[in-house]
Design a protein around this motif. Structure first.
Motif, PDB file in Angstrom:
ATOM      1  N   ASP A  25      24.553  37.857  14.029  1.00  0.00           N
ATOM      2  CA  ASP A  25      24.519  38.918  15.029  1.00  0.00           C
ATOM      3  C   ASP A  25      23.334  38.667  15.948  1.00  0.00           C
ATOM      4  OD1 ASP A  25      25.280  41.204  16.362  1.00  0.00           O
ATOM      5  OD2 ASP A  25      24.352  42.579  14.938  1.00  0.00           O
ATOM      6  N   CYS A  26      23.428  39.151  17.169  1.00  0.00           N
ATOM      7  CA  CYS A  26      22.311  38.999  18.093  1.00  0.00           C
ATOM      8  C   CYS A  26      22.242  40.212  19.003  1.00  0.00           C
ATOM      9  CB  CYS A  26      22.444  37.710  18.909  1.00  0.00           C
ATOM     10  SG  CYS A  26      23.882  37.647  19.978  1.00  0.00           S
ATOM     11  N   GLY A  32      20.894  38.428  12.615  1.00  0.00           N
ATOM     12  CA  GLY A  32      21.635  38.067  11.409  1.00  0.00           C
ATOM     13  C   GLY A  32      20.693  37.684  10.282  1.00  0.00           C
ATOM     14  N   GLU A  34      26.101  35.598  22.600  1.00  0.00           N
ATOM     15  CA  GLU A  34      26.868  35.292  21.392  1.00  0.00           C
ATOM     16  C   GLU A  34      25.998  34.471  20.462  1.00  0.00           C
ATOM     17  OE1 GLU A  34      31.391  34.482  22.339  1.00  0.00           O
ATOM     18  OE2 GLU A  34      30.110  33.276  23.647  1.00  0.00           O
TER      19      GLU A  34
END
Length: 165
Positions: free
Chosen positions: A48-49, A64, A146
Motif C-alpha cells: 500500500d502507498c 505496506g 501505485e
C-alpha cells in the motif's frame, strides 16, 4: 467340536483387535503428551502507498509491510470553482515536474528506481505551473500512486514492464 475349530480364529481376531487398539491408543497418547502447540508466524504481505503534498512537493510513502516499488502518474488540470475547466486544456508545456534523484520517466509514469522500505518515503516530485492560468482558474494536480512488491523483481517487470534494478 465345532467350538474347538472356531476357538483359534476367534482368539486370533481378538488378539489382532487388541494389538491395533493398543497401537492407536498409544500413538494418540504420545502425540498428545509430547507435542506443543505450533504458533503460526505467517503474515501475508501487504502492499500500500499514500501520497502527501506540501507546497507542490509530492511524496509517496510505502504503507505496506514489505519493500515495494513505486510509480506515479501526474494529472494536471485548470480548475474553476472546484470543477475541471475544459475550455483551455492543460498540456505538458503548462506545467513542470522536477523529479528528485531516483525517479525516471517511462511511458507516462514516473518510476522510483529503488525499492522503498515499509514506512519510508520516496524522494519528492515537485509539480508547478508554468505561465498564466486562464482567468478565474487554479492549477490543480493529482498524483496517482501505485506500489508493487519488490521481490521477486520479475513481479514488477511483468506487471509494469519496468526494468527494476
Amino acid at each position: 467340536m465345532e467350538f474347538k475349530r472356531m476357538k483359534k480364529p476367534i482368539l486370533l481376531l481378538l488378539s489382532l483387535i487388541l494389538v491395533v487398539g493398543v497401537a492407536v491408543g498409544g500413538t494418540a497418547a504420545l502425540l498428545t503428551v509430547r507435542l506443543k502447540p505450533v504458533e503460526n508466524t505467517f503474515y501475508p504481505a501487504a502492499v500500500d502507498c499514500a501520497v502527501t503534498e506540501k507546497d507542490g512537493a509530492y511524496t509517496v510513502t510505502n504503507q505496506g509491510n514489505i519493500s515495494a516499488y513505486i510509480r506515479v502518474a501526474v494529472v494536471a488540470n485548470w480548475t474553476r470553482d472546484g470543477k475541471v475547466y475544459g475550455l483551455d486544456p492543460i498540456t505538458a508545456e503548462d506545467y513542470r515536474i522536477t523529479a528528485a534523484e531516483g525517479w525516471t520517466l517511462l511511458n507516462g509514469y514516473y518510476y522510483y528506481t529503488q525499492p522503498v522500505e515499509p514506512g519510508a518515503a520516496a524522494l519528492p516530485l515537485v509539480v508547478s505551473a508554468v505561465g498564466e492560468a486562464p482567468e478565474g482558474c487554479v492549477f490543480s494536480v493529482r498524483v496517482l500512486a501505485e506500489a508493487i512488491q519488490s521481490e521477486p523483481v520479475s513481479a514488477v517487470q511483468e506487471a509494469w514492464g519496468f526494468p527494476a534494478r
